[in-house]
Design an enzyme around this catalytic site. Structure first.
Site, PDB file in Angstrom:
ATOM      1  N   GLU A 199      -5.741   3.812  -7.814  1.00 41.80           N
ATOM      2  CA  GLU A 199      -6.933   4.421  -7.241  1.00 41.80           C
ATOM      3  C   GLU A 199      -7.961   4.673  -8.336  1.00 41.80           C
ATOM      4  O   GLU A 199      -8.381   3.730  -8.978  1.00 41.80           O
ATOM      5  CB  GLU A 199      -6.598   5.687  -6.445  1.00 41.80           C
ATOM      6  CG  GLU A 199      -7.777   6.397  -5.799  1.00 41.80           C
ATOM      7  CD  GLU A 199      -8.695   5.517  -4.950  1.00 41.80           C
ATOM      8  OE1 GLU A 199      -9.566   6.061  -4.274  1.00 41.80           O
ATOM      9  OE2 GLU A 199      -8.578   4.279  -4.946  1.00 41.80           O
ATOM     10  N   ARG A 242       0.838  -1.195   0.000  1.00 40.83           N
ATOM     11  CA  ARG A 242       0.000   0.000   0.000  1.00 40.83           C
ATOM     12  C   ARG A 242       0.879   1.254   0.000  1.00 40.83           C
ATOM     13  O   ARG A 242       1.934   1.293   0.637  1.00 40.83           O
ATOM     14  CB  ARG A 242      -0.873  -0.009   1.253  1.00 40.83           C
ATOM     15  CG  ARG A 242      -1.905   1.109   1.358  1.00 40.83           C
ATOM     16  CD  ARG A 242      -2.938   1.006   0.272  1.00 40.83           C
ATOM     17  NE  ARG A 242      -4.154   1.771   0.607  1.00 40.83           N
ATOM     18  CZ  ARG A 242      -5.068   2.117  -0.293  1.00 40.83           C
ATOM     19  NH1 ARG A 242      -4.907   1.774  -1.557  1.00 40.83           N
ATOM     20  NH2 ARG A 242      -6.148   2.780   0.069  1.00 40.83           N
ATOM     21  N   THR A 298      -3.714  -1.224  -7.743  1.00 36.36           N
ATOM     22  CA  THR A 298      -4.487  -0.035  -8.088  1.00 36.36           C
ATOM     23  C   THR A 298      -3.628   1.213  -8.253  1.00 36.36           C
ATOM     24  O   THR A 298      -2.541   1.313  -7.679  1.00 36.36           O
ATOM     25  CB  THR A 298      -5.538   0.240  -6.987  1.00 36.36           C
ATOM     26  OG1 THR A 298      -6.404   1.299  -7.384  1.00 36.36           O
ATOM     27  CG2 THR A 298      -4.873   0.594  -5.664  1.00 36.36           C
ATOM     28  N   THR A 316      -8.969   0.036  -9.973  1.00 37.82           N
ATOM     29  CA  THR A 316      -8.235  -1.137  -9.520  1.00 37.82           C
ATOM     30  C   THR A 316      -8.349  -2.321 -10.471  1.00 37.82           C
ATOM     31  O   THR A 316      -9.151  -2.343 -11.389  1.00 37.82           O
ATOM     32  CB  THR A 316      -8.697  -1.516  -8.097  1.00 37.82           C
ATOM     33  OG1 THR A 316      -8.749  -0.342  -7.292  1.00 37.82           O
ATOM     34  CG2 THR A 316      -7.799  -2.517  -7.443  1.00 37.82           C
ATOM     35  N   GLY A 330     -12.946  -2.331  -7.702  1.00 37.68           N
ATOM     36  CA  GLY A 330     -14.250  -1.700  -7.568  1.00 37.68           C
ATOM     37  C   GLY A 330     -14.395  -0.726  -6.424  1.00 37.68           C
ATOM     38  O   GLY A 330     -15.509  -0.454  -5.995  1.00 37.68           O
ATOM     39  N   SER A 388      -7.785   0.656   2.769  1.00 38.10           N
ATOM     40  CA  SER A 388      -8.028   0.090   1.445  1.00 38.10           C
ATOM     41  C   SER A 388      -9.196  -0.879   1.485  1.00 38.10           C
ATOM     42  O   SER A 388      -9.389  -1.592   2.469  1.00 38.10           O
ATOM     43  CB  SER A 388      -6.781  -0.660   0.942  1.00 38.10           C
ATOM     44  OG  SER A 388      -7.063  -1.343  -0.254  1.00 38.10           O
TER      45      SER A 388
END
Length: 573
Positions: free
Chosen positions: A402, A98, A400, A382, A469, A447
């Site tokens: 974002e 992340r 992702t 994503t 999603g 997340s």
């Protein structure tokens, strides 16, 4: 084509692998497979598998290709979570890639001069939207631990594709024709424009020689090529340009480290489900599944409006808790055990009445601390992919940048994420209580990504699930697991089930895809479905069924594909 069709010859192999093998018996052949949202990315991974690469090797190649052919969803300028099954040890490991906030980030970075949170369209295009990318450093860590091939061997195919160009697919073309703030960003306009200034469309050819050169530097220099040196300097320069410039520095990039975490696992049905812990929302996926287990949804089916009502109400309760409590555990106390405590789960499930009422409020699980209401905006985006290798190792990875095309800012041929907009724009409630997901320097934003791996009762690999999603990821994965495990549907049919996303006072869904009577039955129970939920789901899933057969599929709402290493698949006679 579903994975059940493609992998039918493999059933005996996996059964043999789980049985006691005679002393002189040869090792079973285990064909590798790749399920990804774009055929070119899946091919990049399969090429690695067919050269003897591991699931970790193939994951690097898939991500490098997705950054080129599906840039609206993920890329090397973004972040990811990987849930990894190690066939040799039987362990499930989580790798947290992340993004992190720059050290100089502040809780009020998305508050305007008027004292109010910035509009999302303003924030997403700002320099402050970008967090320190994590996916590439994470993949390097995983590949060093679990790879078979040399790092330098994993990028050339995509580099050649970037030079020669690829045909813009219908989905990428649809995103280019959408109404997204990023489409006005100068880098997006330049990259997707023809020489005459008109925008590229479906069927046009797009090349990216700048990205090809970056990949070749990456192949020879490792992930340091992004985190140090000229590329890092260009990233810092790009995000420090206005409006609302970032505080990111070269030191922020150089100090980034992925986190190897213990998987969060709980028994569910006849399986053990393993997900990433916070700052992922995997705990919320497990809570949703646990609440559904307290209802009679398993005895119903996809044609029963009561079944969908139960799913909707359990989802709303889950989201209420998730939105309140889940955040980076290095900065706040996340009551993980409390959210999954059987008594607490039972108390939450008991709140499901005969009809839907006002939006449920967060409960008070054991171990919870007082935190403020959350105001995080989570646009859909994503990508998810699953890779299995010939040794039985499996990668389930959600990745992702974002929202669509990230921040719309590009460096060295890839887009930078807008992951900082996954923090709460408002750091406190009206009464001054801090939001758990408020911005802080070095913090990882919450997340919704929840790449999941299932183990059977003997600890053997039994399946993998995941989806893109935005916040709807939890509903997409929950729906698919409900269909596949509770309703015993083939995985492809479970993925094909209509989506229903219930959060707060919103009920979104694929209204036209439900069986006759379901939408009306839901309305009679207070659930008025409205069409649309941002970006489509992109669920990928695979399961080993109790009889040893392999079942799985891809989300036909996108451009997914399943590829199998046919060279390692024995011929049935």
């Amino acid at each position: 084509m579903s994975l059940r069709i493609l992998l039918t010859p493999l059933a005996a192999l996996f059964a043999a692998a789980c049985a006691t093998v005679p002393q002189q018996a040869a090792e079973p052949v285990r064909p590798g497979f790749v399920i990804a949202a774009n055929p070119l990315a899946a091919k990049a991974g399969m090429d690695v598998i067919q050269r003897g690469g591991s699931a970790a090797d193939a994951a690097v190649a898939v991500q490098a290709a997705l950054s080129l052919v599906e840039p609206q969803s993920s890329g090397l300028g973004g972040g990811a979570f990987m849930t990894y099954f190690d066939a040799r040890t039987g362990k499930v490991i989580v790798y947290d890639g992340r993004e992190t906030a720059p050290a100089g980030a502040s809780p009020t970075m998305f508050i305007g001069t008027d004292g109010k949170p910035l509009p999302f369209a303003t924030a997403v295009l700002s320099g402050r939207a970008t967090g320190v990318p994590g996916a590439l450093r994470m993949l390097e860590t995983v590949q060093r631990a679990h790879g078979r091939l040399r790092w330098s061997e994993l990028f050339e195919g995509t580099a050649v594709l970037a030079e020669q160009g690829f045909t813009i697919s219908p989905r990428l073309g649809r995103m280019l024709g959408g109404d997204y703030p990023q489409l006005t960003a100068p880098d997006v306009v330049k990259y997707f424009s023809k020489p005459d200034g008109t925008r590229l469309k479906v069927g046009d050819r797009l090349s990216n020689p700048v990205y090809a050169r970056f990949l070749r530097r990456l192949a020879s220099g490792g992930a340091d090529v992004l985190y140090k040196g000229e590329t890092a300097a260009r990233i810092v320069e790009r995000v420090r340009q206005g409006p609302f410039e970032s505080s990111m520095t070269m030191a922020d990039l150089a100090r980034y480290r992925p986190v190897r975490r213990d998987a969060l696992c709980r028994e569910w049905q006849a399986y053990t489900a393993c997900v990433p812990p916070p700052p992922s929302s995997g705990v919320s996926t497990l809570q949703l599944l646990a609440m559904l287990g307290r209802t009679d949804i398993a005895a119903r089916g996809p044609s029963d409006p009561q079944a969908w009502y139960l799913f909707a109400e359990a989802s709303r309760l889950m989201y209420a808790d998730r939105d309140r409590y889940v955040a980076d555990p290095a900065f706040v106390t996340v009551p993980v055990d409390g959210l999954l405590d059987p008594a607490y789960v039972a108390s939450r499930a008991a709140l499901i009445g005969r009809s839907a009422g006002p939006p449920p409020v967060a409960g008070t699980p054991p171990g919870a601390v007082s935190v403020g209401a959350d105001r995080t905006l989570e646009p859909a985006g994503t990508s998810h992919f699953i890779v299995g290798d010939s040794a039985g190792n499996v990668v389930s990875m959600t990745t992702t940048v974002e929202s669509i095309f990230g921040s719309g800012r590009m460096v060295d041929g890839f887009f930078l994420n807008n992951q900082m907009t996954d923090f709460s724009f408002s750091p406190t409630e009206a009464d001054g209580r801090p939001a758990a997901n408020a911005v802080a320097g070095g913090k990882r934003p919450r997340s919704s990504m929840t790449p999941l791996i299932l183990l059977d009762g003997q600890g053997r690999f039994a399946g993998a699930f995941g989806s893109p999603g935005g916040s709807a990821i939890l509903a997409y994965v929950g729906k698919t697991m409900t269909g596949a495990l509770l309703w015993k549907l083939p995985v492809q049919e479970a993925i094909d089930l209509p989506n229903l996303v219930a959060r707060g006072n919103g009920f979104g869904g694929e209204v036209d895809k439900f069986p006759a009577g379901v939408v009306a039955g839901l309305a009679a129970r207070g659930v008025a479905l409205k069409p649309g939920q941002g970006e489509d789901s992109g669920v990928h899933a695979v399961m080993v069924r109790p009889d040893g057969s392999i079942d799985g599929g891809f989300d036909r709402r996108r451009e997914g594909v399943v590829l199998i290493d046919q060279a390692r698949t024995p011929v049935r006679r």
